[in-house]
Write an enzyme that holds these catalytic residues in place. Sequence first.
Site, PDB file in Angstrom:
ATOM      1  N   GLY A  59       0.837  -1.193   0.000  1.00 46.25           N
ATOM      2  CA  GLY A  59       0.000   0.000   0.000  1.00 46.25           C
ATOM      3  C   GLY A  59       0.870   1.240   0.000  1.00 46.25           C
ATOM      4  N   CYS A  87       5.238  -6.143   1.578  1.00 45.90           N
ATOM      5  CA  CYS A  87       5.569  -4.720   1.550  1.00 45.90           C
ATOM      6  C   CYS A  87       4.913  -3.969   2.718  1.00 45.90           C
ATOM      7  CB  CYS A  87       5.212  -4.127   0.183  1.00 45.90           C
ATOM      8  SG  CYS A  87       6.025  -2.548  -0.113  1.00 45.90           S
ATOM      9  N   TYR A  88       3.901  -3.157   2.473  1.00 45.13           N
ATOM     10  CA  TYR A  88       3.243  -2.479   3.599  1.00 45.13           C
ATOM     11  C   TYR A  88       2.740  -3.504   4.614  1.00 45.13           C
ATOM     12  CZ  TYR A  88       0.042   0.522   6.200  1.00 45.13           C
ATOM     13  OH  TYR A  88      -0.603   1.205   7.197  1.00 45.13           O
ATOM     14  N   HIS A 174       8.032  -7.647  -3.702  1.00 46.08           N
ATOM     15  CA  HIS A 174       6.724  -8.029  -4.269  1.00 46.08           C
ATOM     16  C   HIS A 174       6.821  -9.351  -5.025  1.00 46.08           C
ATOM     17  CE1 HIS A 174       4.349  -4.391  -3.451  1.00 46.08           C
ATOM     18  NE2 HIS A 174       5.525  -3.792  -3.485  1.00 46.08           N
ATOM     19  N   GLU A 176       4.449 -10.972  -6.269  1.00 39.98           N
ATOM     20  CA  GLU A 176       3.362 -11.110  -7.247  1.00 39.98           C
ATOM     21  C   GLU A 176       3.707 -10.518  -8.618  1.00 39.98           C
ATOM     22  OE1 GLU A 176       3.520  -9.106  -4.694  1.00 39.98           O
ATOM     23  OE2 GLU A 176       2.436  -7.235  -4.959  1.00 39.98           O
ATOM     24  N   ASP A 232     -17.305 -12.172 -22.590  1.00 40.88           N
ATOM     25  CA  ASP A 232     -18.033 -12.316 -21.327  1.00 40.88           C
ATOM     26  C   ASP A 232     -19.463 -12.792 -21.529  1.00 40.88           C
ATOM     27  OD1 ASP A 232     -15.686 -11.247 -20.490  1.00 40.88           O
ATOM     28  OD2 ASP A 232     -16.482  -9.258 -20.043  1.00 40.88           O
ATOM     29  N   LYS A 374     -10.822 -12.027 -16.039  1.00 38.73           N
ATOM     30  CA  LYS A 374     -10.989 -12.230 -17.476  1.00 38.73           C
ATOM     31  C   LYS A 374     -10.254 -13.485 -17.992  1.00 38.73           C
ATOM     32  CE  LYS A 374     -12.386  -9.959 -21.313  1.00 38.73           C
ATOM     33  NZ  LYS A 374     -13.611  -9.159 -21.423  1.00 38.73           N
TER      34      LYS A 374
END
Length: 518
Positions: A59, A87-88, A174, A176, A232, A374
């Site tokens: 964050g 992180c945060y 991070h 990710e 979709d 998606k």
Amino acid sequence: MGSELNHDLIIILDFGSQYTQLIARRIRALGVYCKIFPYNVSVDKLQALNPSGLIFSGGPASVYDEDAPRLEGNYRDFFSCPILGICYGFQLLARQFGGVVEPSTNREYGHARLRVIHPASPLFKGLPPELDVWLSHGDYVTKIPDGFQPIAETDGALNAFENLSTRIFGVQFHPEVSHTPMGIEILRNFILNICDVRGDWTPDSIIHEQVGLIQEQVKGGKVVCALSGGVDSTVAAAIVHEAIGDRQSCIFVNTGLLKDGEFESTCGIYERQMSLNLRGVDAQSRFLHTLKGVIDPEEKRKRIGRLFIEVFEEEAARIGHVDFLVQGTLYPDVIESVSVKGGPSSVIKSHHNVGGLPDTMRLELVEPLRELFKDEVRNLGRELKVPEVILTRHPFPGPGQAVRIIGEVTPEALAIIREADRVFEEELRLAGLYDSIWQAFPVLLPISTVGVMGDFRTYEKVIALRAVTSVDGMTADWARIPHDVLARVSTRMVSEIKGINRVVYDISSKPPSTIEWE
Ligand code: XMP
């Protein structure tokens, strides 16, 4: 096992990081169900979901800011599952358990080399002693809390810790982001080994579950679905078809604003390949009529939206009494965004979607994609045998070609834009570029310029080519299409399309420009 669905659940608490959705997508890619909640969600709500693991996101705030986002209390008192702070989230855990976090003028930003100093740590199991990671922080954990052990560091700082007895872990970098190449392995260690969840979030299990839920919701009722030809709505219709077959009626409106031949070819796919109960409606002349003389883009959108609803309602009335409406709402549309001071302001998404259907119809919604990103929708589509040509299609705006003709939409302008669009798409596919581009389309400009063809002076219209790369359409960069491909597109357009004597390429990014010109 927890969650409202029958899967082990990982909960991600969002502290305003731009990467929170990325954490979720990485975990889903491991075949594990996860959900995102704002950091200040009530603990009761989370406890009711009985998570198998908790992740605190990064964050933009500083843990020692007066108004820094904080938790309702010590989560270890509320949950017994493993916790990972990123992180945060790492700094928050450090501070919460008695460590010290301090600001520094020396911001660690970008790539760094991480050294694993405690190779037995389950978080780094199977990983090399040194790895590349990506960091972005100005605060540092300068004193580790009692009972915690340092497990990795960079030259600059402590970068990961653990407390094995309480199963709390933290990383400053991070895992990710793709710039941390082995990050997915670290997440895998946390999710599959430390949290010990089953990897049971698979396309076939999702379909099986959704089919059951739809049958339970709809019972003997009738369902209507508005198809757009896009991913979709098509995948949503395919799942509902799996659940209730022909009790779902699908309506596909030919607005005349689609791509060249798209209505006919897509109807063929819906009927013959997917066996959907389809009602194709030809409303081309009504749309042309309603757009006559209209120049303003928002007015175009309004008129198209209104007429679409009118046509849809007329057609739905022909089906008889209908109880439910299928909608292809995706997970990113329903994630509650958090507002953290200093963070990116909550995302402003324009809701000018022609698929937005009338509340006045008082239909109960069936939303089989509400839990999905998606890429998961595409995987589900593959499992349901939805043809690849639909699954890999570029996004196409509800108002279609009307917002790609600057100025009045006339039959002549539509003919030009369809031709130009066909040529551009053909050349991109031939060059093998179509799938790496987010959207590519021509825009017909309302100006004429002078040219020369043979011995004759021409005074004709200009096509602007727009092609962008993007992850979600919120930001975009202009696509670096090789010059020879652009040259072929230009030559073909000028020679094949009557009324065009010039082609230009749009080299603006979003922001400050938008993807569409109108
Ligand atoms: P912009 O032009 O805002 O586009 O950068 C972002 C994405 O949204 C699509 N778009 C629309 N989609 N109805 C839609 O359903 C619309 O009115 C509309 N306007 C833009 C655009 O194609 C891009 O993918």
